[in-house]
Scaffold this motif. Structure first.
Motif, PDB file in Angstrom:
ATOM      1  N   CYS A 125      -5.885   4.707   0.098  1.00 50.98           N
ATOM      2  CA  CYS A 125      -6.044   4.040  -0.812  1.00 50.98           C
ATOM      3  C   CYS A 125      -6.443   4.518  -2.442  1.00 50.98           C
ATOM      4  O   CYS A 125      -7.303   4.654  -2.807  1.00 50.98           O
TER       5      CYS A 125
ATOM      6  N   CYS B 179      -7.043  -1.549  -1.176  1.00 49.75           N
ATOM      7  CA  CYS B 179      -6.438  -1.497   0.005  1.00 49.75           C
ATOM      8  C   CYS B 179      -6.429  -3.461   0.144  1.00 49.75           C
ATOM      9  O   CYS B 179      -5.072  -4.244   0.651  1.00 49.75           O
TER      10      CYS B 179
ATOM     11  N   CYS C  98      -2.266   5.698   3.740  1.00 52.39           N
ATOM     12  CA  CYS C  98      -3.381   4.695   4.129  1.00 52.39           C
ATOM     13  C   CYS C  98      -4.666   4.234   5.182  1.00 52.39           C
ATOM     14  O   CYS C  98      -3.922   3.989   6.330  1.00 52.39           O
TER      15      CYS C  98
ATOM     16  N   CYS D  47      -5.933   0.263   5.240  1.00 50.87           N
ATOM     17  CA  CYS D  47      -4.752  -1.039   5.167  1.00 50.87           C
ATOM     18  C   CYS D  47      -3.326  -0.591   5.955  1.00 50.87           C
ATOM     19  O   CYS D  47      -2.899  -1.864   5.991  1.00 50.87           O
TER      20      CYS D  47
END
Ligand code: ZN
Length: 166
Positions: free
Chosen positions: A117, A122, A82, A85
């Motif tokens: 995500c 996140c 991701c 994050c």
């Protein structure tokens, strides 16, 4: 972040039409959230499969961004990260999302895309000790989590600035 109401979330959406904002399905349990510990509220629209939202505090205000997920999923045999994050997970748990830019650029079909995500959660992943710090002592783990949350805030601010750029 400060607690938000459903109306506040609708008002915060910067890159969708009034009717799209009205059609947004808010996340459940808004009143029960641990708001002070949240850096961003992210969720998928329960009634519109490909829609999702990220709402966070930006430049002294609250900015909500409507996103659209790509309708193709990546393979679960591969891994992907991701880009907000930095959680590394199976590629199926990460999705390409696009956000329409605000103003004329957005009306002309201009979008900003990034891998996030798939569940847009996140904020909670960024509160977990990253794998690279799990063998460290408590203080070092806390520092790693703080650094991770700061990274999320910075990347999110850059993404939002890109969506807001005219
Ligand atoms: Zn994430």
């Amino acid at each position: 972040m400060h607690a938000l109401t459903e109306a506040g979330i609708r008002r915060s959406l910067v890159n969708c039409s009034r009717s799209e904002a009205a059609a947004m399905t808010p996340p459940r349990d808004l009143a029960a959230r641990d708001w002070p510990s949240l850096d961003v509220l992210g969720w998928r629209d329960a009634r519109a499969e490909l829609r999702g939202y990220l709402v966070h505090e930006h430049d002294g205000g609250v900015v909500g961004i409507a996103l659209r997920a790509a309708d193709t999923k990546m393979s679960s045999r591969r891994s992907a990260m991701c880009l907000l994050c930095h959680e590394v997970q199976t590629a199926a748990a990460v999705s390409l999302f696009t956000a329409r830019r605000v103003g004329e650029a957005g009306r002309n079909g201009n979008t900003v895309g990034t891998y996030i995500c798939a569940d847009l959660d996140c904020a909670h992943r960024a509160q977990e000790v990253p794998p690279t710090a799990r063998h460290l002592d408590e203080d070092a783990q806390a520092a790693a989590v703080a650094e991770r949350a700061e990274g999320l805030r910075q990347r999110l601010a850059a993404f939002t600035a890109d969506v807001l750029r005219r």
